[in-house]
Enzyme design. Structure first.
Site, PDB file in Angstrom:
ATOM      1  CG  HIS A 151      -2.002  -1.050   1.101  1.00 42.92           C
ATOM      2  ND1 HIS A 151      -2.868  -1.337   2.116  1.00 42.92           N
ATOM      3  CD2 HIS A 151      -2.339  -1.877   0.091  1.00 42.92           C
ATOM      4  CE1 HIS A 151      -3.708  -2.291   1.743  1.00 42.92           C
ATOM      5  NE2 HIS A 151      -3.397  -2.631   0.510  1.00 42.92           N
ATOM      6  CE  LYS A 583     -12.605   5.610   0.850  1.00 44.63           C
ATOM      7  NZ  LYS A 583     -13.844   5.674   0.020  1.00 44.63           N
TER       8      LYS A 583
END
Length: 848
Positions: A151, A583
């Site tokens: 990532h 999120k």
């Protein structure tokens, strides 16, 4: 002097070496800038530094205007030099802080201070009532994995990091000994040259990384830390348990190993396919065997024992006699001859598996390679038993011991690679397989009951579902090929080379059973119910977390899937996503829904008599589930650890944790110790089920969720504001990873990956994902609850979950700066909506 003043003076004295290192490095950066760019630019940088301090520390409006004037007057080429100077100084200050941490840790150990939290000694003290038998049972069934991912949040290049490591080594060398003036001057000269090379090295990559580049980057941490420090950690753990519990050589299975997603994670990354997986497995194997060869070569140098002076076992003598090493110089050295033969066979293994030749020592070319890692390990045990039987036990406690452990931990594969793919892709692949054998089957239109019935029948079928020579779509062919590559990788490098397949965006039980059908087509699942890999759901959004327990209950009701579980030691792994849930619902609601999901899963799995292994998809920043690992593990609900713990290590977290061997060892120890404590010590979360705490968090979370969604998803122009006032577009163009910044096009926040979302807010110093909506939630709850503040204080005092929630948020708030954020807010061209949104952010920041 008061006691408090005395303590502060003592701490100041302890930190003097840190201040000295920072001054030294700052001076070197300044001298380098002056020599390379001129004194005028150095003076400008110093002026900016002092003005920025006034702006940051005092909120000085005049300083802000002064900085703005300076920035506007800088041509781009000079601005870049200024930015580089501050960037490098920050990196070097971090190096000094890491070194000081190492220095203070060593000082505590030398002084014999009481065990610190997160150490093996502390964990053993906390589990003092645990019997040796219970400890043995714990280690026998424990499973701990830090899992490296690609990532992309590590901006620095490997070249830059190597230069920084060289500087760290020189600083450490300088502080460890008393040197002569000449020796000190030599070290300082090397430091100056290292800083100059760093200054003249590009900070950023000029081309995008490939997946195999990411594999190579991940493997560098094995050379820095894992290959050496993990075996040492096991040795220390065994020795400390033996001493603490009065045992003679307490042996611990290799319960902690290293995992990786790099090369197998294709969720939203079109660059990962079967060829990529094969390349990743090969590179990992080359690295693992090279490490074994290096250690075996060193072991051969050490074991120069002569047959005239020692006896050897018949098995050892047989190994020596079978060796191709016929040198008269080693005729009387059976251990060296045995090891030479093993080295030749291991070299042949490297050549046979990976086409790579060994160069450490001359080898015979006609020896047979090892068929399995177990065969190699058994020959190491022959050496161990021979030494132990003939009075040389002490020789088994050094390099040989660590090499045997390295064989257990890394095998011929280095790290266990996980596969990961989105449920939508699996679903479409299964649907196409069914349609290819019967065009009337409309799998995508079937309800969950019909799907599970069809999939269950298919798992019991002996005939293949896949048709030979059929023209499948590119997506389906790709999915079938990568599963086939996984099976071949396991056959080539060992069953631990690939062990897990993760399903992103898991929404129903058929997602897991459908993947089992795909694995059956690749030979990873049999019609008799044998399974070669774990099938793991990933629950990522708030809705997914709330549905997780019902989905798993439905799954356990599928008889064919239960058979697969029984073949996997009745253990089911479940992955929880921190980044996407944050999120989706904000920091408070994400943390609370994750906690409740864990608690409910623990209860369900106990009812179903299935062992639960939780896999925590945590990132480096708090907005992606980051924070101190030790506290996070101990704050888990009761029963959520129980010796089973996996967690992702992502981006810049990997480099900060595992580049320095000492710090890397410390982080591995923290992970092992926390799992031991959470599993064996009296549980610290006795307040898991307190109704008043749960009710309070439910209400606070509901208020936080409403406030977060109102801002991020329901405020008109918020997406435009985000894109105008953060560096999201610039991040998308950085060469920091192989994956796109969004899973799909369209530009919506929903489609954006969580990592660039958090990264962008971090760069603008808003840090919104790590705190937003907490202040509003508490305000509303206190207005509703007459005794609210007292309850909150009690929750903080008695509940590790709430302590961890606030502690992590406290850290994020300390890193945020609305003053700096205001400069980013000025980037928006529509000042009306930008001013209104930024004002709301500032108000919430103040409330929080």
């Amino acid at each position: 002097m008061s006691e408090e003043q005395g303590h502060m003076a003592e701490e100041s004295t302890k930190d003097e070496p840190l201040r000295a290192d920072i001054r030294r490095l700052g001076r070197l950066v300044g001298e380098t800038v002056e020599a390379q760019e001129g004194k005028a630019l150095l003076d400008l940088i110093e002026d900016i530094r002092l003005t920025a301090l006034r702006f940051h520390r005092d909120g000085d409006a005049a300083a802000r205007e002064e900085l703005q004037t300076i920035a506007k007057s800088l041509p781009p080429e000079r601005a870049i030099v200024v930015i580089r100077a501050f960037s490098y100084f920050s990196h070097l200050a971090n190096i000094a802080e890491d070194l000081h941490h190492v220095r203070r840790t060593r000082s505590h150990e030398i002084e014999g201070s009481k065990p610190r939290r997160g150490t093996i000694a502390s964990a053993l003290k906390a589990t003092g009532e645990t019997s040796v038998r219970d400890l043995d049972r714990f280690f026998e069934s424990a499973h701990v994995r830090p899992v490296l991912t690609a990532h992309p949040t590590e901006v620095r290049r490997k070249s830059t990091m190597r230069r920084e490591m060289a500087i760290a080594d020189l600083l450490d060398q300088r502080s460890r000994h008393t040197w002569t003036p000449e020796e000190l001057a030599d070290i300082d000269g090397k430091l100056a040259r290292a800083v100059l090379v760093l200054w003249q090295t590009n900070l950023l990559r000029q081309s995008r990384l490939s997946v195999l580049d990411e594999v190579a980057n991940g493997l560098s941490y094995f050379n820095y830390t894992f290959y050496r420090q993990l075996p040492k950690l096991y040795a220390d753990l065994e020795d400390q348990v033996s001493e603490d519990r009065g045992q003679d050589q307490f042996e611990i299975p290799s319960f902690m190993k290293i995992g990786s997603w790099i090369g197998g994670d294709r969720d939203g990354n079109p660059n990962v396919d079967a060829e990529t997986l094969r390349g990743a497995l090969k590179r990992q194997s080359v690295s693992a065997i090279a490490n074994l060869l290096e250690e075996l070569d060193k072991l051969g140098d050490e074991l120069s024992l002569s047959i005239r002076l020692v006896d050897v076992s018949s098995d050892l003598q047989a190994l020596a006699d079978a060796s191709p090493d016929t040198s008269p110089h080693r005729e009387l050295e059976p251990y060296r001859r045995a090891i030479a033969g093993m080295y030749a066979r291991l070299s042949a293994t490297q050549r046979g598996l990976n086409g790579v030749k060994s160069v450490l020592r001359p080898i015979a070319l006609d020896v047979a390679p090892y068929e399995t890692i177990d065969e190699f390990r058994e020959q190491l045990l022959v050496i161990h038993r021979s030494l132990d039987a003939h009075g040389a036990r002490v020789l088994t406690r050094g390099r040989l011991r660590r090499l045997i452990r390295a064989v257990d931990c890394f095998g011929f594969h280095a790290a266990t690679v996980d596969l990961r793919q989105n449920s939508d892709v699996h679903e479409a692949t299964v649907a196409e397989l069914f349609t290819s054998i019967d065009p009337d089957i409309d799998y995508l239109s079937e309800d969950e009951d019909a799907r599970l019935a069809r999939l269950g029948r298919e798992l019991g079928e002996r005939r293949p579902l896949k048709r030979p020579h059929f023209a499948y779509s590119a997506s389906t062919a790709k999915e079938l090929a990568i599963l086939d590559a996984a099976r071949r990788g396991k056959e080539t490098y060992g069953r631990d080379a690939v062990t897990t397949a993760i399903i992103s965006n898991t929404r129903c039980a058929s997602d897991l059973v459908g993947l089992a059908v795909l694995m059956k087509e690749a030979g990873l699942v049999t019609a008799e119910g044998q399974a070669e890999m774990n099938i793991v759901p990933l629950f990522e959004t708030i809705a997914d977390l709330r549905n997780a327990t019902d989905i798993m209950r439905r799954l356990f009701g599928v008889p064919e899937y239960r058979r697969l579980l029984e073949a996997r030691n009745n253990t089911q792994e479940v992955m929880l996503g921190y980044s996407d849930s944050n999120k989706d619902g904000g920091y408070v609601t994400s943390g609370w829904e994750l906690y409740k999901a864990e608690r409910d899963l623990v209860q369900l799995f106990a009812e179903e008599n299935v062992r639960l292994r939780l896999f925590h998809g945590r990132g480096g920043s708090v907005g992606r589930g980051g924070g101190p690992s030790y506290d996070a593990i101990l704050a888990q609900p009761e029963g959520a650890v129980a010796g089973q713990f996996r967690m992702t290590e992502q981006g810049e977290t990997i480099s900060s944790k595992y580049t320095n061997p000492f710090i890397g060892r410390r982080n591995l120890e923290v992970l092992a110790s926390a799992v031991m404590e959470a599993s064996l010590a009296p549980h610290t979360s006795a307040n898991d089920m307190r109704e008043d705490f749960i009710a309070a968090m439910d209400q606070i979370s509901a208020h936080a969720f409403a406030a977060y969604r109102a801002m991020v998803y329901e405020t008109e122009d918020f997406n435009d504001y985000f894109r105008a006032t953060t560096v999201i577009e610039e991040i998308a163009t950085l060469n920091i990873g192989s994956r796109p910044s969004a899973r799909k096009g369209g530009g919506r926040i929903e489609d954006l990956r969580a990592i660039p979302w958090v990264f962008s807010w971090s760069q603008s110093r808003v840090m919104l994902p790590g705190w937003f909506a907490f202040g509003s939630a508490i305000d509303r709850w206190l207005a509703e609850e007459k005794n609210g503040l007292a309850i909150l204080r009690q929750m903080y005092a008695e509940w590790p979950f709430f302590q961890s929630l606030l502690s992590n948020m406290d850290m994020v708030l300390a890193k945020s700066s609305m003053a700096i954020a205001s400069r980013y807010a000025d980037l928006a061209t529509d000042t009306k909506y930008a001013a209104a949104i930024f004002e709301r952010i500032c108000d919430e920041h103040e409330r929080t």
